[in-house]
Structures are given as structure tokens and as C-alpha cells.
Design a protein around this motif. Structure first.
Motif, PDB file in Angstrom:
ATOM      1  N   GLN A   1       0.824  -1.206   0.000  1.00  0.00           N
ATOM      2  CA  GLN A   1       0.000   0.000   0.000  1.00  0.00           C
ATOM      3  C   GLN A   1       0.863   1.263   0.000  1.00  0.00           C
ATOM      4  O   GLN A   1       0.614   2.212  -0.748  1.00  0.00           O
ATOM      5  N   LEU A   2       1.905   1.263   0.853  1.00  0.00           N
ATOM      6  CA  LEU A   2       2.773   2.443   0.938  1.00  0.00           C
ATOM      7  C   LEU A   2       3.642   2.613  -0.301  1.00  0.00           C
ATOM      8  O   LEU A   2       4.048   3.737  -0.629  1.00  0.00           O
ATOM      9  N   SER A   3       3.932   1.516  -0.995  1.00  0.00           N
ATOM     10  CA  SER A   3       4.735   1.611  -2.221  1.00  0.00           C
ATOM     11  C   SER A   3       4.035   2.469  -3.267  1.00  0.00           C
ATOM     12  O   SER A   3       4.693   3.167  -4.053  1.00  0.00           O
ATOM     13  N   LYS A   4       2.691   2.409  -3.273  1.00  0.00           N
ATOM     14  CA  LYS A   4       1.950   3.242  -4.215  1.00  0.00           C
ATOM     15  C   LYS A   4       2.161   4.726  -3.936  1.00  0.00           C
ATOM     16  O   LYS A   4       2.074   5.558  -4.830  1.00  0.00           O
ATOM     17  N   LEU A   5       2.456   5.038  -2.683  1.00  0.00           N
ATOM     18  CA  LEU A   5       2.649   6.430  -2.291  1.00  0.00           C
ATOM     19  C   LEU A   5       4.078   6.900  -2.540  1.00  0.00           C
ATOM     20  O   LEU A   5       4.300   8.010  -3.020  1.00  0.00           O
ATOM     21  N   TYR A   6       5.055   6.037  -2.263  1.00  0.00           N
ATOM     22  CA  TYR A   6       6.450   6.465  -2.290  1.00  0.00           C
ATOM     23  C   TYR A   6       7.192   6.081  -3.571  1.00  0.00           C
ATOM     24  O   TYR A   6       8.330   6.501  -3.764  1.00  0.00           O
TER      25      TYR A   6
ATOM     26  N   PRO B   1       8.706   6.072  -7.241  1.00  0.00           N
ATOM     27  CA  PRO B   1       8.998   7.191  -8.160  1.00  0.00           C
ATOM     28  C   PRO B   1       7.990   7.312  -9.301  1.00  0.00           C
ATOM     29  O   PRO B   1       7.783   8.411  -9.825  1.00  0.00           O
ATOM     30  N   ASP B   2       7.370   6.207  -9.693  1.00  0.00           N
ATOM     31  CA  ASP B   2       6.417   6.263 -10.805  1.00  0.00           C
ATOM     32  C   ASP B   2       5.100   6.929 -10.411  1.00  0.00           C
ATOM     33  O   ASP B   2       4.281   7.242 -11.282  1.00  0.00           O
ATOM     34  N   SER B   3       4.863   7.075  -9.100  1.00  0.00           N
ATOM     35  CA  SER B   3       3.629   7.743  -8.668  1.00  0.00           C
ATOM     36  C   SER B   3       3.977   9.128  -8.128  1.00  0.00           C
ATOM     37  O   SER B   3       4.427   9.992  -8.862  1.00  0.00           O
ATOM     38  N   ARG B   4       3.789   9.347  -6.835  1.00  0.00           N
ATOM     39  CA  ARG B   4       4.060  10.669  -6.276  1.00  0.00           C
ATOM     40  C   ARG B   4       5.367  10.720  -5.498  1.00  0.00           C
ATOM     41  O   ARG B   4       5.710  11.752  -4.915  1.00  0.00           O
ATOM     42  N   GLY B   5       6.074   9.615  -5.431  1.00  0.00           N
ATOM     43  CA  GLY B   5       7.262   9.559  -4.600  1.00  0.00           C
ATOM     44  C   GLY B   5       8.550   9.852  -5.338  1.00  0.00           C
ATOM     45  O   GLY B   5       8.564  10.485  -6.392  1.00  0.00           O
ATOM     46  N   SER B   6       9.643   9.356  -4.758  1.00  0.00           N
ATOM     47  CA  SER B   6      10.976   9.543  -5.341  1.00  0.00           C
ATOM     48  C   SER B   6      11.828   8.332  -4.986  1.00  0.00           C
ATOM     49  O   SER B   6      11.434   7.491  -4.172  1.00  0.00           O
ATOM     50  N   GLU B   7      13.003   8.248  -5.606  1.00  0.00           N
ATOM     51  CA  GLU B   7      13.891   7.124  -5.323  1.00  0.00           C
ATOM     52  C   GLU B   7      14.357   7.150  -3.874  1.00  0.00           C
ATOM     53  O   GLU B   7      14.489   6.104  -3.230  1.00  0.00           O
ATOM     54  N   GLU B   8      14.606   8.344  -3.343  1.00  0.00           N
ATOM     55  CA  GLU B   8      15.064   8.459  -1.957  1.00  0.00           C
ATOM     56  C   GLU B   8      13.982   8.001  -0.984  1.00  0.00           C
ATOM     57  O   GLU B   8      14.260   7.282  -0.014  1.00  0.00           O
TER      58      GLU B   8
ATOM     59  N   LYS C   1      13.659   4.271  -1.175  1.00  0.00           N
ATOM     60  CA  LYS C   1      14.783   3.627  -0.492  1.00  0.00           C
ATOM     61  C   LYS C   1      14.537   3.619   1.019  1.00  0.00           C
ATOM     62  O   LYS C   1      14.800   2.630   1.701  1.00  0.00           O
ATOM     63  N   ARG C   2      14.012   4.731   1.545  1.00  0.00           N
ATOM     64  CA  ARG C   2      13.710   4.806   2.975  1.00  0.00           C
ATOM     65  C   ARG C   2      12.605   3.824   3.351  1.00  0.00           C
ATOM     66  O   ARG C   2      12.649   3.190   4.410  1.00  0.00           O
ATOM     67  N   LEU C   3      11.603   3.677   2.478  1.00  0.00           N
ATOM     68  CA  LEU C   3      10.528   2.724   2.731  1.00  0.00           C
ATOM     69  C   LEU C   3      11.066   1.295   2.748  1.00  0.00           C
ATOM     70  O   LEU C   3      10.697   0.491   3.610  1.00  0.00           O
ATOM     71  N   ASN C   4      11.947   0.958   1.810  1.00  0.00           N
ATOM     72  CA  ASN C   4      12.522  -0.390   1.761  1.00  0.00           C
ATOM     73  C   ASN C   4      13.342  -0.677   3.008  1.00  0.00           C
ATOM     74  O   ASN C   4      13.310  -1.789   3.552  1.00  0.00           O
TER      75      ASN C   4
END
Length: 326
Positions: free
Chosen positions: A293-298, A300-307, A310-313
Motif C-alpha cells: 500500500q505504501l509503495s503506491k505512495l512512495y 517514483p512512478d507515482s508521487r514519490g521519489s527514489e530516496e 529507499k527509505r521505505l525499503n
């Protein structure tokens, strides 16, 4: 057939049926619910959360009996940890989908858990349920998660800064105290050394009337002086070594303390990102679901970024290492 034989046959039959049921990995919600019931009666010590897992599978397919029992399971910790936020989620789902309930179970739960239930828990549950069919709700839920995470992160950063300030002040106080003790002892040693040197010179002067004897006394005095100086230096080194040893022990203890605090802070921050606390981490299946669920938020292809991804992972890795139940 005796009663004992009948009971044994019934038990064996139930066991065989349960084993066959489990091996089939049922896909229909009714069958999944029935399997959960059987596993709850005969729990597996290797996988005690199997009953809750199959309840979740059935509940996610909209089977109301499973949703009701799963809500009670989370509320009372019947086959796993108590999780008030998940209990609210499933009680809310029952309220929306069961006309005969119409929110009764949800209201009853909130009434008896007023000190534990927060507005954020209620908002989280309603957003999750709305997001299943409403894209607008999904977007709002993502923003809600981001806002709550930012608040938790700001709080954690503030606490870490305060801990750093406190540690710095304590370290300065220890250093000041250590320098004072270190200066006092060598000054006494040098005073003693000076007094001994003076005594040797006086002793040599008393025997100055005989050259040969004086030279002998001087040589003896020099030897004694060197011996006393060496002894004094050895004592000073022993004192210094003791001081260093004590300081190293203090540093090592502080290091262990800071390291434990650092590891604990990493877990707290990771849990905050997922909406958990270290005491309410669910099983790995629920953690993986929240990660998706959080991957959809963070991402890069949606609203997030690589950084951010990376923090989510990293947070997912930290939490996974602290999951106590599969």
C-alpha cells in the motif's frame, strides 16, 4: 464398540479431515472460514497464526461471518496479538455490509475502548475501506498516511535532538571532572619527588669534607634519586593507566547505551512510517500488505521519489527483522 474406541475414531477422523482441508489451500471464503475454525480448535504450535491468516483470506473476500470473527480476534487477541486499529477496520466493514448490524459492533467496541481508540484509527479504517472502490478516497488516504508519517517523523527527530543534547552535556561534565582528578594526583607526585631530591642534596652536603667519601655518597645519592624517580614515574604510569582504563570502560558503556538507543530509534521510526509501534507490529503477511500500500505512495512512478522508496525499503527490512509471528 466402546466409548473410548468411538472417541478415538472421531478424533482421528477430525484430524485427517483437518489435514486434508489444510493441504487443499481452499479458495472459497466459506471453506477458508471453516478451515480457520478447525485450526483455532487445534492450533499448530509451529504456525499459531494460521487460523487468523485463513480468517483474513475469507474476510477479504467479503464473507461476513469471517469479518465478524476476525474483528473479535483482533480485539481480544484470540489467535494472535491484539490490534485495535485492525479491529476497528473489520468492525467498520461489518457495519457497512451487514444491515442487521448497522454499526452496533463498532459502537460497542469504541464504547469499551475509548482510551485506546483515537480519531486517527477511525479515519484510517474509513479511508482504507473507501479506497477499495473509490479512487478519490485512495488519494486522500495516501495523503493522510503521508501527513501522519511526517508528524511522527518530526516528533522522533525532535526526541533524537534532545537525546543528543543531553548526551553532549553529560560528556562535558564527565570530562571536566576527569581533568580535575587527573591534575590533582600528578601535582602531589611531583611535590614528593621534589622533597626527596632536596633531602638527597642536603645529605650529600653534610659529607662534603671528604672528597672520596663525598663522591661515593653522591654516586649513591644519584642512584637512589634515579631509583626514586623511576619508582615515581612507575606510580604515575600506573595511576594514568587506571584512569585510562576507567575512561575506556565508561566510553564502552556509553557506546553500548547509545547503540541500543540508536537501534531502538531505527525501529521506532520504521514503525512510524508503517503506522505501527514496536509493541504492535503484526505478522509478516500484514506487514507485506501495508508495504504494498505504501509503495503506491512512495514509488517514483507515482508521487514519490527514489530516496523515499529507499527509505521505505529500509523501514520494511527493519520491521521484518522484528516480526515475532509469521
Amino acid at each position: 464398540m466402546s466409548f473410548r474406541t468411538t472417541a478415538l475414531s472421531f478424533t482421528l477422523s477430525a484430524f485427517v479431515t483437518g489435514t486434508a482441508f489444510a493441504s487443499q489451500s481452499p479458495t472459497q471464503p466459506e471453506d477458508q472460514f471453516d478451515l480457520a475454525q478447525q485450526l483455532a480448535l487445534t492450533p499448530n504450535t509451529d504456525s499459531p497464526s494460521d487460523a487468523r491468516y485463513w480468517l483474513e483470506q475469507s474476510a477479504h473476500q467479503g464473507y461476513l461471518p469471517a469479518q465478524k470473527q476476525l474483528a473479535e480476534d483482533y480485539a481480544r487477541g484470540l489467535t494472535g496479538n491484539i490490534d485495535d486499529s485492525q479491529a476497528i477496520y473489520w468492525f467498520t466493514s461489518v457495519a457497512l455490509n451487514d444491515p442487521t448490524d448497522s454499526g452496533f459492533l463498532l459502537a460497542d467496541f469504541i464504547q469499551h475502548h475509548q482510551t485506546e481508540v483515537t480519531n486517527a484509527d477511525l479515519v484510517d479504517a474509513w479511508y482504507q475501506l473507501s479506497a477499495l472502490k473509490n479512487p478519490q478516497a485512495e488519494e486522500a488516504y495516501n495523503q493522510f498516511l503521508e501527513q501522519r508519517f511526517n508528524q511522527m517523523r518530526a516528533k522522533q527527530v525532535s526526541e533524537i535532538v534532545e537525546l543528543d543534547k543531553k548526551a553532549t552535556v553529560e560528556e562535558k561534565q564527565k570530562q571536566t571532572k576527569g581533568h580535575g582528578e587527573h591534575k590533582a594526583e600528578p601535582s602531589q607526585a611531583w611535590f614528593a619527588s621534589g622533597a626527596l631530591g632536596l633531602a638527597i642534596l642536603v645529605g650529600g652536603g653534610l659529607f662534603g669534607y671528604r672528597r672520596h667519601h663525598r663522591q661515593t655518597q653522591i654516586n649513591a645519592a644519584n642512584d637512589a634519586s634515579k631509583s626514586l624517580q623511576l619508582e615515581t614515574q612507575v606510580k604515575e604510569l600506573q595511576f594514568t593507566n587506571k584512569q585510562l582504563k576507567r575512561q575506556l570502560e565508561k566510553v564502552f558503556k556509553e557506546f553500548k547505551k547509545v547503540k541500543n538507543q540508536s537501534d531502538g530509534q531505527k525501529l521506532v521510526v520504521a514503525c512510524a512510517m508503517f503506522g505501527y509501534t514496536p509493541q504492535t507490529i503484526p505478522d509478516s503477511k500484514a506487514v507485506k500488505l501495508r508495504y504494498r500500500q505504501l509503495s503506491k505512495l512512495y514509488h517514483p512512478d507515482s508521487r514519490g521519489s527514489e530516496e523515499e522508496m529507499k527509505r521505505l525499503n529500509q523501514a520494511f527490512k527493519t520491521i521484518s527483522q522484528n516480526v515475532t509471528k509469521e
